[in-house]
Design an enzyme around this catalytic site. Structure first.
Site, PDB file in Angstrom:
ATOM      1  N   TYR A 151       0.836  -1.204   0.000  1.00 33.84           N
ATOM      2  CA  TYR A 151       0.000   0.000   0.000  1.00 33.84           C
ATOM      3  C   TYR A 151       0.868   1.250   0.000  1.00 33.84           C
ATOM      4  O   TYR A 151       0.640   2.183  -0.783  1.00 33.84           O
ATOM      5  CB  TYR A 151      -0.913  -0.017   1.226  1.00 33.84           C
ATOM      6  CG  TYR A 151      -1.869   1.151   1.292  1.00 33.84           C
ATOM      7  CD1 TYR A 151      -3.029   1.165   0.524  1.00 33.84           C
ATOM      8  CD2 TYR A 151      -1.622   2.241   2.123  1.00 33.84           C
ATOM      9  CE1 TYR A 151      -3.919   2.236   0.580  1.00 33.84           C
ATOM     10  CE2 TYR A 151      -2.500   3.309   2.188  1.00 33.84           C
ATOM     11  CZ  TYR A 151      -3.644   3.305   1.416  1.00 33.84           C
ATOM     12  OH  TYR A 151      -4.513   4.363   1.469  1.00 33.84           O
ATOM     13  N   LYS A 155       1.112   4.174  -3.012  1.00 28.03           N
ATOM     14  CA  LYS A 155       0.785   5.582  -2.812  1.00 28.03           C
ATOM     15  C   LYS A 155       2.000   6.479  -3.058  1.00 28.03           C
ATOM     16  O   LYS A 155       1.848   7.607  -3.558  1.00 28.03           O
ATOM     17  CB  LYS A 155       0.222   5.796  -1.405  1.00 28.03           C
ATOM     18  CG  LYS A 155      -1.129   5.114  -1.178  1.00 28.03           C
ATOM     19  CD  LYS A 155      -2.197   5.612  -2.156  1.00 28.03           C
ATOM     20  CE  LYS A 155      -3.568   5.033  -1.834  1.00 28.03           C
ATOM     21  NZ  LYS A 155      -4.623   5.560  -2.739  1.00 28.03           N
TER      22      LYS A 155
END
Length: 217
Positions: A151, A155
């Site tokens: 994750y 990002k």
């Protein structure tokens, strides 16, 4: 002639995506929605509020799906005025336990999806010479947070993509920006907490306002 501006929001069935679509609708935009989930109920909710709304259910990481949606959108409404790339998934897992399949799935949705959306919907914006793209990144794209290797990397990558497109497209009339929200109480957060990885108190104690953000924020 209908001169209403058009905005598209991905991940619009719930949470930040729905709140964003609702706000844009209130501001007078024609709102197009995209989500893997069914959107019939969401579209009906927006229309009940007086918003002009339509959408597609499908996978933002599928090039065929995104390309076909972009073509039908341009044919029906012309170039978008606003694109909000909000769709995303989380994964809480130690790096050494994260499988390649898990890693790739997070990258497909969180990074490949926004790239495809920018590529196909941004093309008509560039042709017209105006438009705004907002990529929903995260504080996880600015720092390291444990047990979120896929994750966090996705990002960080989304912020890098945003900076690159801003440099490439800004001079051609298309603004590209990212927002990096902190902890927001959404359905995704509730699912993450079910893993036992953290509690409300763990987060609230780190936030000056002593509360989670709301999608409406």
């Amino acid at each position: 002639m209908n001169t209403r501006k058009t905005a598209l929001v991905t991940g619009a069935a719930q949470g930040v995506g729905f709140a964003t679509a609702a706000l844009l609708g209130q501001l007078g935009y024609r709102v197009l929605l995209m989500d893997l989930q069914s959107l019939e109920g969401t579209i009906a909710r927006l229309r009940s509020r007086g918003c002009e709304a339509a959408g597609w259910s499908g996978d933002v990481s599928s090039e065929t799906f995104v390309r076909d949606c972009a073509a039908s959108s341009v044919e029906a409404y012309g170039a978008l005025d606003v694109l909000v790339n909000n769709a995303g998934i989380s994964l809480i897992c130690a790096a050494e336990a994260t499988s390649l399949e898990q890693w790739q799935q997070v990258m497909r949705v969180n990074l490949q999806g926004p790239f495809l959306m920018c590529r196909y919907f941004g093309a008509s914006m560039l042709q017209r010479g105006s438009g705004s793209i907002v990529n929903v990144a995260s504080i996880a794209g600015l720092a390291g947070i444990i047990h979120r290797s896929a994750y966090n990397a996705s990002k960080h990558g989304l912020i890098g993509l945003t900076r690159t497109l801003a440099a490439e497209w800004g001079g051609r009339g298309v603004r590209v920006n990212a927002v990096c929200p902190g902890w927001i109480k959404t359905e995704m957060d509730q699912r993450d907490q079910q893993s036992g990885a953290y509690s409300d108190a763990d987060i609230i104690n780190r936030i000056p306002m002593a509360r989670f953000a709301r999608p409406e924020d």
